[in-house]
Design a protein around this motif. Sequence first.
Motif, PDB file in Angstrom:
ATOM      1  N   PRO A   1       0.680  -1.235   0.044  1.00 44.10           N
ATOM      2  CA  PRO A   1       0.059   0.075   0.048  1.00 44.10           C
ATOM      3  C   PRO A   1       0.735   1.131  -0.131  1.00 44.10           C
ATOM      4  N   ARG A   2       0.421   2.259  -0.677  1.00 45.93           N
ATOM      5  CA  ARG A   2       1.227   3.486  -0.900  1.00 45.93           C
ATOM      6  C   ARG A   2       0.444   4.671  -0.529  1.00 45.93           C
ATOM      7  N   PRO A   3       0.611   5.124   0.834  1.00 47.87           N
ATOM      8  CA  PRO A   3      -0.072   6.228   1.359  1.00 47.87           C
ATOM      9  C   PRO A   3       0.677   7.660   0.678  1.00 47.87           C
ATOM     10  N   ILE A   4       1.902   7.381  -0.124  1.00 47.54           N
ATOM     11  CA  ILE A   4       2.510   8.797  -0.645  1.00 47.54           C
ATOM     12  C   ILE A   4       2.435   8.699  -1.962  1.00 47.54           C
ATOM     13  N   ASP A   5       1.763   9.662  -2.726  1.00 42.11           N
ATOM     14  CA  ASP A   5       1.734   9.678  -4.149  1.00 42.11           C
ATOM     15  C   ASP A   5       3.123  10.070  -4.597  1.00 42.11           C
ATOM     16  N   ILE A   6       3.906   9.423  -5.599  1.00 39.79           N
ATOM     17  CA  ILE A   6       5.102   9.778  -5.884  1.00 39.79           C
ATOM     18  C   ILE A   6       5.287   9.730  -7.479  1.00 39.79           C
ATOM     19  N   ARG A   7       5.718  11.149  -7.962  1.00 41.53           N
ATOM     20  CA  ARG A   7       5.792  11.207  -9.280  1.00 41.53           C
ATOM     21  C   ARG A   7       7.505  11.558  -9.792  1.00 41.53           C
ATOM     22  N   TYR A   8       7.986  10.468 -10.467  1.00 42.19           N
ATOM     23  CA  TYR A   8       9.402  10.743 -10.720  1.00 42.19           C
ATOM     24  C   TYR A   8       9.884  11.906 -11.859  1.00 42.19           C
TER      25      TYR A   8
ATOM     26  N   ALA B   1       0.901  13.088   0.341  1.00 42.77           N
ATOM     27  CA  ALA B   1      -0.098  12.190   0.969  1.00 42.77           C
ATOM     28  C   ALA B   1      -1.304  11.923  -0.133  1.00 42.77           C
ATOM     29  N   ASP B   2      -1.629  10.744  -0.397  1.00 46.17           N
ATOM     30  CA  ASP B   2      -2.343  10.695  -1.318  1.00 46.17           C
ATOM     31  C   ASP B   2      -3.838  10.663  -0.621  1.00 46.17           C
ATOM     32  N   GLY B   3      -4.040  11.690  -0.293  1.00 48.31           N
ATOM     33  CA  GLY B   3      -5.448  11.954   0.183  1.00 48.31           C
ATOM     34  C   GLY B   3      -5.496  13.098   1.138  1.00 48.31           C
ATOM     35  N   ILE B   4      -6.596  13.460   1.998  1.00 47.14           N
ATOM     36  CA  ILE B   4      -6.368  14.700   2.740  1.00 47.14           C
ATOM     37  C   ILE B   4      -6.262  14.316   4.333  1.00 47.14           C
ATOM     38  N   LEU B   5      -5.110  14.984   4.818  1.00 50.39           N
ATOM     39  CA  LEU B   5      -5.009  14.779   6.110  1.00 50.39           C
ATOM     40  C   LEU B   5      -5.481  15.930   7.029  1.00 50.39           C
ATOM     41  N   PRO B   6      -5.495  15.532   8.336  1.00 47.71           N
ATOM     42  CA  PRO B   6      -6.381  16.493   9.242  1.00 47.71           C
ATOM     43  C   PRO B   6      -5.567  17.613   9.529  1.00 47.71           C
TER      44      PRO B   6
ATOM     45  N   LEU C   1       1.682  18.766  13.834  1.00 46.64           N
ATOM     46  CA  LEU C   1       2.455  17.785  13.953  1.00 46.64           C
ATOM     47  C   LEU C   1       2.410  16.436  13.003  1.00 46.64           C
ATOM     48  N   LEU C   2       1.197  16.108  12.694  1.00 49.12           N
ATOM     49  CA  LEU C   2       0.897  15.275  11.835  1.00 49.12           C
ATOM     50  C   LEU C   2       1.613  15.387  10.590  1.00 49.12           C
ATOM     51  N   HIS C   3       1.524  16.554  10.005  1.00 55.15           N
ATOM     52  CA  HIS C   3       2.043  17.081   8.598  1.00 55.15           C
ATOM     53  C   HIS C   3       3.691  16.845   8.468  1.00 55.15           C
ATOM     54  N   VAL C   4       4.031  17.381   9.786  1.00 55.50           N
ATOM     55  CA  VAL C   4       5.713  17.286   9.818  1.00 55.50           C
ATOM     56  C   VAL C   4       5.880  15.482   9.955  1.00 55.50           C
ATOM     57  N   CYS C   5       5.190  14.771  10.612  1.00 48.06           N
ATOM     58  CA  CYS C   5       5.671  13.371  10.577  1.00 48.06           C
ATOM     59  C   CYS C   5       5.532  12.655   9.444  1.00 48.06           C
ATOM     60  N   VAL C   6       4.228  12.950   8.872  1.00 44.26           N
ATOM     61  CA  VAL C   6       4.110  12.302   7.339  1.00 44.26           C
ATOM     62  C   VAL C   6       5.310  12.643   6.352  1.00 44.26           C
ATOM     63  N   LEU C   7       5.753  14.119   6.329  1.00 42.88           N
ATOM     64  CA  LEU C   7       7.007  14.212   5.812  1.00 42.88           C
ATOM     65  C   LEU C   7       8.150  13.434   6.162  1.00 42.88           C
ATOM     66  N   THR C   8       8.324  13.436   7.557  1.00 44.42           N
ATOM     67  CA  THR C   8       9.383  12.412   7.900  1.00 44.42           C
ATOM     68  C   THR C   8       9.071  11.225   7.498  1.00 44.42           C
TER      69      THR C   8
ATOM     70  N   HIS D   1      12.130  24.256   8.170  1.00 41.24           N
ATOM     71  CA  HIS D   1      12.106  25.528   8.153  1.00 41.24           C
ATOM     72  C   HIS D   1      10.928  26.558   8.060  1.00 41.24           C
ATOM     73  N   ARG D   2       9.848  26.147   7.415  1.00 39.94           N
ATOM     74  CA  ARG D   2       8.673  26.618   7.301  1.00 39.94           C
ATOM     75  C   ARG D   2       7.635  25.811   7.235  1.00 39.94           C
ATOM     76  N   PRO D   3       6.228  26.247   7.680  1.00 35.95           N
ATOM     77  CA  PRO D   3       5.295  25.519   7.693  1.00 35.95           C
ATOM     78  C   PRO D   3       4.780  25.104   6.293  1.00 35.95           C
ATOM     79  N   PHE D   4       3.922  23.826   6.044  1.00 34.78           N
ATOM     80  CA  PHE D   4       3.640  23.196   5.061  1.00 34.78           C
ATOM     81  C   PHE D   4       2.442  22.364   5.212  1.00 34.78           C
ATOM     82  N   ARG D   5       1.694  21.839   4.339  1.00 34.33           N
ATOM     83  CA  ARG D   5       0.850  20.593   4.157  1.00 34.33           C
ATOM     84  C   ARG D   5       1.447  19.668   3.641  1.00 34.33           C
ATOM     85  N   ALA D   6       1.383  18.357   4.182  1.00 30.06           N
ATOM     86  CA  ALA D   6       2.040  17.259   3.342  1.00 30.06           C
ATOM     87  C   ALA D   6       0.937  16.498   2.532  1.00 30.06           C
ATOM     88  N   ASP D   7      -0.042  17.060   2.449  1.00 34.86           N
ATOM     89  CA  ASP D   7      -1.179  16.500   1.406  1.00 34.86           C
ATOM     90  C   ASP D   7      -1.112  17.560   0.228  1.00 34.86           C
TER      91      ASP D   7
END
Length: 308
Positions: free
Chosen positions: A175-182, A206-211, A215-222, A258-264
């Motif tokens: 299963p792939r929760p992360i959408d990857i495009r090379y 993230a291959d969907g919408i995150l809450p 902290l969750l967005h940072v952990c998904v990027l990690t 460095h700066r805020p972001f959304r992992a989705d």
Amino acid sequence: MTEAARQAAADLAELRAGSGEAAHGQPVVDRLVALLDLERIEENIFRGVSPPQSPVRVFGGQVAGQALVAAGRTAPAERKVHSLHAYFIRPGDPSVPIVYEVDRIRDGRSFTTRRVTAVQRGNAIFALSASFHHVEPGIEHADRMPDVPDPETLPTRAEIIAEHADKLGVFATMPRPIDIRYVTDPPWVSRERGGTEARSQVWMRADGILPADDLLHVCVLTYASDMTLLDSVLVRHGAYWGFDNVVGASLDHALWFHRPFRADEWFLYDCASPSASGARGLATGRFFTRDGTLIATVVQEGLLRILD
């Protein structure tokens, strides 16, 4: 396992039933969110699990993401993680729960420091130090994002791996929760040319919408940061897991936020390898949002043995 994790696992199993392709989309993202929703069993002790479909050892990004969750849940909410440094000590067993023990090193006026040890069967498998800082104004500058095609113009990972699925084995159907495009050719394509520049560029999200949880967005990027980083080492030598006799593992991992972001939302993962020697390869990576904002930097050293 929490009730949310049990339900997400059941949903994922139903999604994958009868399919030879990797599950993706919102159900898989929900499963990742549940995976990062650790069970608190004491004030400074947490427990996590691995997905039902796992390789023979715990994915490094998973244990790093879960350890950061444990650290973050003991830090003041108004302080945001700005760096982590971690060592992979032993291979993790995905069939055994992981216990995360948090040491509250320091709570200062501006910074909070936490140390986390991940334990299985009484042995440390992973150690992480993380620092949290309250947001304050200061000097600003950043590298510019490389000029790359938009992610929508690039094929999906499933489309790229279709003709190589037999060689990639479980990695093609997990299963792939992360959408990857090379952006650059994936290693299993570039290896046919005998090696290329020590660089890997992919779009990720993230291959969907995150809450809406910082902290969750940072952990998904990690979690995602361990997925393609060492590719930048292997492409230089025209080798890849499954296609060649490659033995390897992540040794250590460092991330600066460095700066805020959304992992989705789409971010570019621009990786390069400045050096490889002594059966170890060093890789660096930069994360950019779609508008060109530099949001994080990563460095990892990996054990890489290419056997005859």
